[in-house]
Motif scaffolding. Sequence first.
Motif, mmCIF file in Angstrom:
data_model
loop_
_atom_site.group_PDB
_atom_site.id
_atom_site.type_symbol
_atom_site.label_atom_id
_atom_site.label_comp_id
_atom_site.label_asym_id
_atom_site.label_seq_id
_atom_site.Cartn_x
_atom_site.Cartn_y
_atom_site.Cartn_z
ATOM 1 N N GLU A 18 -35.384 46.331 -71.631
ATOM 2 C CA GLU A 18 -36.596 45.603 -71.249
ATOM 3 C C GLU A 18 -37.835 46.416 -71.592
ATOM 4 O OE1 GLU A 18 -38.972 42.560 -70.157
ATOM 5 O OE2 GLU A 18 -36.794 42.475 -70.392
ATOM 6 N N ALA A 19 -37.768 47.716 -71.405
ATOM 7 C CA ALA A 19 -38.906 48.576 -71.746
ATOM 8 C C ALA A 19 -39.212 48.507 -73.243
ATOM 9 C CB ALA A 19 -38.637 50.012 -71.322
ATOM 10 N N CYS A 20 -38.193 48.365 -74.075
ATOM 11 C CA CYS A 20 -38.376 48.275 -75.532
ATOM 12 C C CYS A 20 -39.222 47.049 -75.898
ATOM 13 C CB CYS A 20 -37.035 48.173 -76.252
ATOM 14 S SG CYS A 20 -35.927 49.582 -76.012
ATOM 15 N N ALA A 21 -39.016 45.975 -75.150
ATOM 16 C CA ALA A 21 -39.707 44.722 -75.450
ATOM 17 C C ALA A 21 -41.222 44.842 -75.288
ATOM 18 C CB ALA A 21 -39.172 43.600 -74.558
ATOM 19 N N GLY A 22 -41.676 45.810 -74.486
ATOM 20 C CA GLY A 22 -43.110 45.993 -74.302
ATOM 21 C C GLY A 22 -43.843 46.220 -75.613
ATOM 22 N N CYS A 23 -43.219 46.930 -76.538
ATOM 23 C CA CYS A 23 -43.832 47.192 -77.851
ATOM 24 C C CYS A 23 -43.182 46.381 -78.968
ATOM 25 C CB CYS A 23 -43.733 48.673 -78.205
ATOM 26 S SG CYS A 23 -44.685 49.749 -77.106
ATOM 27 N N HIS A 24 -41.850 46.257 -78.905
ATOM 28 C CA HIS A 24 -41.125 45.612 -80.001
ATOM 29 C C HIS A 24 -41.054 44.093 -79.845
ATOM 30 C CE1 HIS A 24 -39.882 49.307 -82.017
ATOM 31 N NE2 HIS A 24 -39.757 49.824 -80.802
ATOM 32 N N GLY A 25 -41.583 43.560 -78.728
ATOM 33 C CA GLY A 25 -41.704 42.119 -78.540
ATOM 34 C C GLY A 25 -40.569 41.487 -77.756
ATOM 35 N N GLN A 26 -40.936 40.607 -76.832
ATOM 36 C CA GLN A 26 -39.944 39.864 -76.040
ATOM 37 C C GLN A 26 -39.099 38.961 -76.925
ATOM 38 O OE1 GLN A 26 -39.105 40.016 -72.843
ATOM 39 N NE2 GLN A 26 -40.689 41.418 -72.167
ATOM 40 N N ILE A 35 -45.521 48.314 -85.744
ATOM 41 C CA ILE A 35 -44.304 48.616 -84.982
ATOM 42 C C ILE A 35 -43.170 47.823 -85.617
ATOM 43 C CG2 ILE A 35 -43.156 48.335 -82.737
ATOM 44 C CD1 ILE A 35 -45.909 48.810 -81.452
ATOM 45 N N PRO A 36 -42.015 48.429 -85.845
ATOM 46 C CA PRO A 36 -40.944 47.726 -86.565
ATOM 47 C C PRO A 36 -40.251 46.645 -85.741
ATOM 48 C CG PRO A 36 -40.139 49.830 -85.796
ATOM 49 C CD PRO A 36 -41.626 49.799 -85.493
ATOM 50 N N VAL A 37 -39.765 45.653 -86.468
ATOM 51 C CA VAL A 37 -38.832 44.685 -85.901
ATOM 52 C C VAL A 37 -37.523 45.444 -85.706
ATOM 53 C CG1 VAL A 37 -37.438 42.636 -86.418
ATOM 54 C CG2 VAL A 37 -39.879 42.682 -87.028
ATOM 55 N N PRO A 86 -30.933 37.873 -83.175
ATOM 56 C CA PRO A 86 -31.274 37.284 -84.477
ATOM 57 C C PRO A 86 -32.564 37.896 -85.039
ATOM 58 C CG PRO A 86 -31.898 35.794 -82.714
ATOM 59 C CD PRO A 86 -31.172 36.950 -82.068
ATOM 60 N N TRP A 87 -32.573 38.123 -86.344
ATOM 61 C CA TRP A 87 -33.772 38.647 -86.998
ATOM 62 C C TRP A 87 -34.874 37.593 -86.856
ATOM 63 C CZ3 TRP A 87 -34.649 43.409 -88.982
ATOM 64 C CH2 TRP A 87 -35.845 43.590 -89.674
ATOM 65 N N PRO A 88 -36.042 37.952 -86.334
ATOM 66 C CA PRO A 88 -37.116 36.968 -86.152
ATOM 67 C C PRO A 88 -37.830 36.658 -87.466
ATOM 68 C CG PRO A 88 -37.853 39.120 -85.442
ATOM 69 C CD PRO A 88 -36.408 39.274 -85.825
ATOM 70 N N ASP A 89 -38.333 35.450 -87.553
ATOM 71 C CA ASP A 89 -39.153 35.050 -88.695
ATOM 72 C C ASP A 89 -40.595 35.381 -88.347
ATOM 73 O OD1 ASP A 89 -40.593 33.872 -90.731
ATOM 74 O OD2 ASP A 89 -39.711 31.882 -90.467
ATOM 75 N N LEU A 90 -41.171 36.329 -89.062
ATOM 76 C CA LEU A 90 -42.550 36.734 -88.796
ATOM 77 C C LEU A 90 -43.563 35.812 -89.460
ATOM 78 C CD1 LEU A 90 -42.245 40.628 -89.152
ATOM 79 C CD2 LEU A 90 -41.941 39.206 -87.106
ATOM 80 N N ALA A 130 -35.727 43.512 -95.602
ATOM 81 C CA ALA A 130 -36.119 42.124 -95.827
ATOM 82 C C ALA A 130 -36.722 41.523 -94.567
ATOM 83 C CB ALA A 130 -34.914 41.301 -96.266
ATOM 84 N N GLY A 131 -37.948 41.029 -94.685
ATOM 85 C CA GLY A 131 -38.593 40.357 -93.564
ATOM 86 C C GLY A 131 -39.259 41.275 -92.562
ATOM 87 N N GLN A 132 -39.207 42.585 -92.795
ATOM 88 C CA GLN A 132 -39.924 43.527 -91.924
ATOM 89 C C GLN A 132 -41.421 43.302 -92.152
ATOM 90 O OE1 GLN A 132 -40.187 45.467 -89.105
ATOM 91 N NE2 GLN A 132 -38.270 46.444 -89.711
ATOM 92 N N SER A 133 -42.254 43.630 -91.209
ATOM 93 C CA SER A 133 -43.687 43.354 -91.388
ATOM 94 C C SER A 133 -44.273 44.204 -92.514
ATOM 95 C CB SER A 133 -44.466 43.593 -90.090
ATOM 96 O OG SER A 133 -44.676 44.964 -89.874
ATOM 97 N N ARG A 134 -45.157 43.592 -93.277
ATOM 98 C CA ARG A 134 -45.807 44.278 -94.391
ATOM 99 C C ARG A 134 -46.541 45.515 -93.887
ATOM 100 N NH1 ARG A 134 -48.024 40.262 -96.519
ATOM 101 N NH2 ARG A 134 -50.008 40.321 -95.445
ATOM 102 N N GLU A 135 -47.177 45.406 -92.732
ATOM 103 C CA GLU A 135 -47.928 46.526 -92.170
ATOM 104 C C GLU A 135 -47.012 47.701 -91.825
ATOM 105 O OE1 GLU A 135 -50.199 42.725 -91.507
ATOM 106 O OE2 GLU A 135 -48.114 43.342 -91.257
#
Length: 177
Positions: A18-26, A35-37, A86-90, A130-135
């Motif tokens: 749950e702590a990971c979700a604070g930065c890596h997203g719910q 911040i990486p997916v 599942p890998w999210p679609d950004l 593949a699909g990781q954020s460009r930033e």
Amino acid sequence: MSAGPRPAIAQSIAGKIEACAGCHGQDGKPVDKTIPVIWGQQTGYIYIQLRDFKRGDRKSEIMQPIAASFEKEDMLAIAEYFSKKPWPDLGQPRAPKDISQRALSAEHSVGCTGCHLDRFQGDGTVPRLAGQSREYLTKTIADFRTRARGNNPGMTDLMLATPPDDLVALSEYLAGL
């Protein structure tokens, strides 16, 4: 082996996840795109990165103190948990044809698919790109080039040997896959 300790471990892991979700997203989509997916990322890769943060081989003012509190079993459980998501679609657009051609030409020279595989999905300890954020991709490439990220000297060498314009094209191409 008794039934008693398992719930305590599970609760502990659940709290750490749950702590990971604070930065890596719910939902697996980080709010800060540098911040990486990690949802759907390779188990072995996540584990090695957590281990490297814990050991100080990979630097991050945020991740080092977090990983320092993890035991090996925690890191393995966290890695396993996120790898099964599942890998999210950004929602990143595909790279234009000219950028894609430049990226594929650069990939041919660098040999990215030798480790990251044909569709840049990674495997084992090699990350999916593949699909990781460009930033994030752009920041990671820059960190390898400046040696700010030192936990994979082979990647540093490859990034230093690749022209910057090719790396920009690769970031855009990979983000749009």
